[in-house]
Design an enzyme around this catalytic site. Structure first.
Site, PDB file in Angstrom:
ATOM      1  N   SER A 288       3.118  -2.373  10.341  1.00 29.97           N
ATOM      2  CA  SER A 288       4.560  -2.382  10.578  1.00 29.97           C
ATOM      3  C   SER A 288       5.220  -3.729  10.277  1.00 29.97           C
ATOM      4  CB  SER A 288       4.861  -1.921  12.008  1.00 29.97           C
ATOM      5  OG  SER A 288       4.407  -0.584  12.179  1.00 29.97           O
TER       6      SER A 288
ATOM      7  N   HIS B 133      -9.584   1.057   4.722  1.00 27.09           N
ATOM      8  CA  HIS B 133      -8.324   1.275   5.439  1.00 27.09           C
ATOM      9  C   HIS B 133      -8.605   2.178   6.636  1.00 27.09           C
ATOM     10  CE1 HIS B 133      -4.290   2.575   6.409  1.00 27.09           C
ATOM     11  NE2 HIS B 133      -3.848   1.524   5.736  1.00 27.09           N
TER      12      HIS B 133
ATOM     13  N   GLU C 240      -7.072   4.583   7.841  1.00 31.32           N
ATOM     14  CA  GLU C 240      -6.882   6.024   7.569  1.00 31.32           C
ATOM     15  C   GLU C 240      -8.112   6.607   6.897  1.00 31.32           C
ATOM     16  OE1 GLU C 240      -3.105   5.674   5.543  1.00 31.32           O
ATOM     17  OE2 GLU C 240      -2.186   5.070   7.437  1.00 31.32           O
TER      18      GLU C 240
ATOM     19  N   GLU D 297      -5.684  -5.226  10.301  1.00 28.63           N
ATOM     20  CA  GLU D 297      -4.697  -4.177  10.537  1.00 28.63           C
ATOM     21  C   GLU D 297      -5.016  -3.462  11.848  1.00 28.63           C
ATOM     22  OE1 GLU D 297      -2.625  -2.986   6.618  1.00 28.63           O
ATOM     23  OE2 GLU D 297      -4.201  -1.564   7.043  1.00 28.63           O
TER      24      GLU D 297
ATOM     25  N   GLY E 206       2.680  -1.292   4.252  1.00 33.83           N
ATOM     26  CA  GLY E 206       2.699   0.143   3.984  1.00 33.83           C
ATOM     27  C   GLY E 206       4.117   0.622   3.737  1.00 33.83           C
ATOM     28  N   GLY E 207       4.721   1.240   4.748  1.00 37.48           N
ATOM     29  CA  GLY E 207       6.037   1.878   4.612  1.00 37.48           C
ATOM     30  C   GLY E 207       7.077   1.013   3.917  1.00 37.48           C
TER      31      GLY E 207
ATOM     32  N   ASN F 134       0.880  -1.175   0.000  1.00 43.45           N
ATOM     33  CA  ASN F 134       0.000   0.000   0.000  1.00 43.45           C
ATOM     34  C   ASN F 134       0.913   1.219   0.000  1.00 43.45           C
ATOM     35  OD1 ASN F 134      -1.764   2.070   0.489  1.00 43.45           O
ATOM     36  ND2 ASN F 134      -2.262   1.471   2.600  1.00 43.45           N
ATOM     37  N   TRP F 135       1.022   1.833  -1.168  1.00 40.58           N
ATOM     38  CA  TRP F 135       1.953   2.963  -1.283  1.00 40.58           C
ATOM     39  C   TRP F 135       1.430   4.217  -0.598  1.00 40.58           C
ATOM     40  CZ3 TRP F 135       3.887   3.152  -7.119  1.00 40.58           C
ATOM     41  CH2 TRP F 135       4.657   2.018  -7.378  1.00 40.58           C
ATOM     42  N   LYS F 136       0.161   4.242  -0.241  1.00 36.54           N
ATOM     43  CA  LYS F 136      -0.458   5.458   0.315  1.00 36.54           C
ATOM     44  C   LYS F 136      -0.172   6.647  -0.625  1.00 36.54           C
ATOM     45  CE  LYS F 136       0.125   3.513   4.843  1.00 36.54           C
ATOM     46  NZ  LYS F 136      -0.107   3.692   6.257  1.00 36.54           N
TER      47      LYS F 136
HETATM   48  C1  PEP Z   1      -0.966   0.084   5.968  1.00 37.53           C
HETATM   49  O1  PEP Z   1      -1.101   1.299   5.928  1.00 37.53           O
HETATM   50  O2  PEP Z   1      -1.789  -0.653   5.393  1.00 37.53           O
HETATM   51  C2  PEP Z   1       0.169  -0.455   6.706  1.00 37.53           C
HETATM   52  C3  PEP Z   1       0.151  -1.701   7.054  1.00 37.53           C
HETATM   53  O3  PEP Z   1       1.203   0.440   6.978  1.00 37.53           O
HETATM   54  P1  PEP Z   1       2.617   0.107   7.685  1.00 37.53           P
HETATM   55  O4  PEP Z   1       3.113  -1.201   7.091  1.00 37.53           O
HETATM   56  O5  PEP Z   1       3.491   1.246   7.338  1.00 37.53           O
HETATM   57  O6  PEP Z   1       2.349  -0.030   9.136  1.00 37.53           O
END
Ligand code: PEP
Length: 251
Positions: A212, A95, A97, A167, A233-234, A9-11
């Site tokens: 994470s 999501h 967010e 998540e 994500g990151g 997920n590049w956001k």
């Molecule tokens: C996400 O936003 O779906 C996510 C899992 O982010 P991160 O891996 O950065 O926690």
């Protein structure tokens, strides 16, 4: 036998130049890997270029959101049929967010899930509790409510053409990962909620963990029996990390 999936997920990150570099490295790193499915969910404007980079690879692409409406006067929105024009295989819905920052209720998320499926796109339905909810002991109730909204609107069998991502909100982008056992417990719970309605669907359902996930903790999460992959994500923005996470899924 459930297929494993790792989705990035590049956001709201990237640009034409860095996306191309990232994808070239990921394509190279995952060349020939057929043991699991891989995908990246990217910002809308990059769908055409991402499609052209990935179309002859083993990596699928998708979006991070979709309108619940088919068409009409919804300025700024993107419909599922528009995503279809770019051959998106997946779209993330619900999501945390989007739920927290854009006020998407479980009902709206359920409508988005339905809109995606009507267009033949696989929704990646995110569910998860906040830290406060976990600490007050209502994690299962929250997750069940998020799942029930979708099941009420689309039916339990619809989950055969969907992916769920557990998540925990407190683990997203915080560097705090759920322990493999914490994640496994919620994944088992999700499967048990669905199993009460349809045991076959529950058995076949792909449930990802997200929050994470990094190259150094992916393997211990992915080894758990009810964790079928990850939503990343990151770490999906760094080619070597994303490839290492995908490789942890294959081992
Ligand atoms: C996400 O936003 O779906 C996510 C899992 O982010 P991160 O891996 O950065 O926690």
């Amino acid at each position: 036998m459930r297929r494993k999936l790792v989705a990035g997920n590049w956001k709201m990150h990237g640009n034409l130049v860095t996306n191309k570099q990232l994808l070239d490295e990921v394509i190279n790193g995952l060349q020939g890997s057929r043991d699991a499915d891989y995908a990246v969910c990217v910002p809308y404007p990059y769908l055409p270029s991402v499609k052209s980079s990935l179309q002859n690879s083993n990596i699928a692409w998708g979006a991070q959101n979709v309108s619940q409406h088919e068409k009409g006067a919804y300025t700024g929105e993107i419909s599922a049929s528009m995503l279809n024009d770019f051959e998106c295989r997946y779209v993330i819905v619900g999501h945390s967010e989007r739920r927290a920052l854009y006020g998407e209720s479980s009902l709206i998320v359920a409508e988005k899930y339905l809109a995606a499926q009507k267009s033949g796109i696989i929704p990646i339905l995110c569910v998860g509790e906040t830290l406060e909810q976990r600490e007050s002991g209502v994690t299962e109730r929250i997750i069940e409510e998020q799942l029930t909204a979708v099941i009420n609107l689309s039916g339990v069998e619809s989950l055969q053409k969907a992916v769920i991502a557990y998540e925990p909100v407190w683990a997203i982008g915080t560097g705090k990962t759920a322990t493999p056992q914490q994640a496994q417990d919620v994944h088992t719970f999700i499967r048990s909620v669905i199993s009460k309605l349809d045991s076959n669907t529950a058995k076949e359902l792909i449930i990802l963990y997200g929050g994470s996930v990094k190259a150094n903790n992916a393997a211990e999460l992915f080894v758990m029996p009810d964790i079928d992959g990850g939503l990343i994500g990151g770490a999906s923005l760094v080619a070597s990390d994303f490839v290492a996470i995908c490789q942890a899924m294959q081992n």
